[in-house]
Motif scaffolding. Structure first.
Motif, PDB file in Angstrom:
ATOM      1  N   GLY A 173     -28.242  92.594-106.539  1.00  0.00           N
ATOM      2  CA  GLY A 173     -26.905  92.500-105.971  1.00  0.00           C
ATOM      3  C   GLY A 173     -25.887  93.229-106.813  1.00  0.00           C
ATOM      4  N   ASP A 174     -24.750  92.586-107.086  1.00  0.00           N
ATOM      5  CA  ASP A 174     -23.659  93.222-107.827  1.00  0.00           C
ATOM      6  C   ASP A 174     -23.984  93.441-109.301  1.00  0.00           C
ATOM      7  N   PHE A 175     -24.910  92.690-109.831  1.00  0.00           N
ATOM      8  CA  PHE A 175     -25.268  92.821-111.245  1.00  0.00           C
ATOM      9  C   PHE A 175     -26.043  94.116-111.464  1.00  0.00           C
ATOM     10  N   HIS A 176     -25.546  94.946-112.378  1.00  0.00           N
ATOM     11  CA  HIS A 176     -26.221  96.200-112.711  1.00  0.00           C
ATOM     12  C   HIS A 176     -26.533  96.208-114.201  1.00  0.00           C
ATOM     13  N   LYS A 205     -18.021  91.140-117.075  1.00  0.00           N
ATOM     14  CA  LYS A 205     -17.997  90.611-115.711  1.00  0.00           C
ATOM     15  C   LYS A 205     -18.708  89.262-115.634  1.00  0.00           C
ATOM     16  N   PHE A 207     -20.736  86.692-112.858  1.00  0.00           N
ATOM     17  CA  PHE A 207     -21.459  86.763-111.595  1.00  0.00           C
ATOM     18  C   PHE A 207     -21.893  85.380-111.133  1.00  0.00           C
ATOM     19  N   THR A 215     -30.098  86.912-106.427  1.00  0.00           N
ATOM     20  CA  THR A 215     -29.069  87.786-105.870  1.00  0.00           C
ATOM     21  C   THR A 215     -27.700  87.396-106.438  1.00  0.00           C
ATOM     22  N   SER A 216     -26.949  88.390-106.896  1.00  0.00           N
ATOM     23  CA  SER A 216     -25.686  88.112-107.584  1.00  0.00           C
ATOM     24  C   SER A 216     -24.490  88.676-106.833  1.00  0.00           C
ATOM     25  N   LYS A 217     -23.345  88.059-107.050  1.00  0.00           N
ATOM     26  CA  LYS A 217     -22.061  88.495-106.507  1.00  0.00           C
ATOM     27  C   LYS A 217     -21.015  88.371-107.600  1.00  0.00           C
ATOM     28  N   LYS A 218     -20.238  89.417-107.806  1.00  0.00           N
ATOM     29  CA  LYS A 218     -19.214  89.373-108.837  1.00  0.00           C
ATOM     30  C   LYS A 218     -18.164  88.319-108.514  1.00  0.00           C
ATOM     31  N   THR A 259     -16.852  81.164-106.549  1.00  0.00           N
ATOM     32  CA  THR A 259     -16.741  82.555-106.112  1.00  0.00           C
ATOM     33  C   THR A 259     -15.526  83.256-106.700  1.00  0.00           C
TER      34      THR A 259
END
Length: 310
Positions: A173-176, A205, A207, A215-218, A259
């Motif tokens: 997901g958003d995690f890179h 950041k 998450f 699965t991640s979301k910032k 969130t």
């Protein structure tokens, strides 16, 4: 919870800066010490506190575990390390400590009374790894790896039984993940306990992570960047984030699902010397000083400091 050499210029965005003073927490009228020493050369990083006024610390030098009575500040080594680090720690209500093994790529569960190792797990094999922090949920323990884009999960039985083997969850997901840097670090749960929160040290950041899929979301934090983000502590909807080399605790008020969060304040103290993790007892926060900017020797002094909760 591992030292970071990336630039740590954080924008505080007009937050109020609260300089902590020694707490007046007490039992039977006797104040708890506002700071206490740890063994020379110990190189502390993780801290865990359960329901009793007892704190546990792990050594990143050799993995020893040290136990302190918060009423007196007196302590003792109660579990000899395996020669590899003891980093993140969490205590459950069954008298067990869950310990992340840093560069050893392992985890172990220790009897918090006797120091006996109840079970050990190899979490990562081959290549670079740093098993950094751990959080306990109702049915699992989750470990971060600062060198790999994964979480390690130990599924616990209905009576807290330990599993035979870990599960590896990819962080997507958003995690890179950025190779060669300190990535996923501190970990805790969201206020509704439906998901996990992970801070990425090198990007600043936060998450929200699905505990079943990875699965991640910032998480939006009103523009605040968590440079040097390390240990996390959540109490209700309040989130404390240790920013190690900034000698700062950033404080946020989260929504129920985790969130988003609103910056509340920051905590600094002249006694901070690169604190890494944070635990809570009564009206205080306790932080071990890892002293990453001081070259470690066998005689280097270390301590833990306590500050009042805002």
């Amino acid at each position: 919870m591992l030292r970071t050499t990336s630039a740590l210029a954080a924008a505080v965005l007009g937050l109020s800066l609260a300089t902590a003073v020694p707490s007046t927490a007490s039992t039977a009228g006797q104040p708890f010490p506002a700071q206490f020493s740890l063994p020379a050369g110990f190189q502390p990083e993780g801290i865990a506190i359960g329901d009793a006024p007892v704190a546990y610390f792990g050594s990143r030098a050799d993995g020893d575990l040290y136990r302190v009575d918060l009423r007196t500040g007196k302590g003792q080594t109660f579990s000899q390390g395996p020669g590899t680090p003891s980093n993140g720690l969490k205590a459950d209500n069954r008298g067990r400590l869950f310990v992340s093994g840093g560069s050893g790529g392992d985890a172990r569960i220790v009897d918090a009374r006797t120091g006996r190792i109840l079970k050990s797990y190899v979490l990562a094999t081959g290549g670079e790894t740093f098993v950094n922090d751990v959080v306990l949920t109702r049915d699992a323990a989750y470990f971060t790896d600062s060198r790999r884009a994964v979480l390690y999960k130990l599924e616990l039985g209905i009576d807290g039984e330990l599993p035979d083997a870990p599960i590896t969850l990819p962080l997507t997901g958003d995690f890179h993940h950025i190779p060669g840097a300190i990535n996923a670090n501190g970990i805790t749960t969201t206020p509704d306990r439906a998901a996990l929160l992970i801070v990425q040290s090198n990007t600043g950041k936060l998450f929200r992570v699905d505990p079943d899929t990875g699965t991640s979301k910032k998480v939006g934090l009103g523009g605040y960047q968590l440079a040097g983000g390390d240990g996390l502590l959540r109490e209700g909807r309040r989130l404390y984030v240790v920013q190690n080399r900034l000698n700062t605790i950033a404080v946020f008020d989260l929504d129920k699902a985790g969130t988003s969060g609103e910056p509340a304040t920051t905590i600094t103290d002249a006694r901070f010397d690169v604190p890494t993790t944070v635990a809570s007892f009564a009206d205080r926060l306790y932080l071990p000083n890892a002293r990453f900017t001081t070259p470690p020797t066998a005689t280097t002094p270390y301590n833990t400091v306590a500050v009042d909760k805002p």
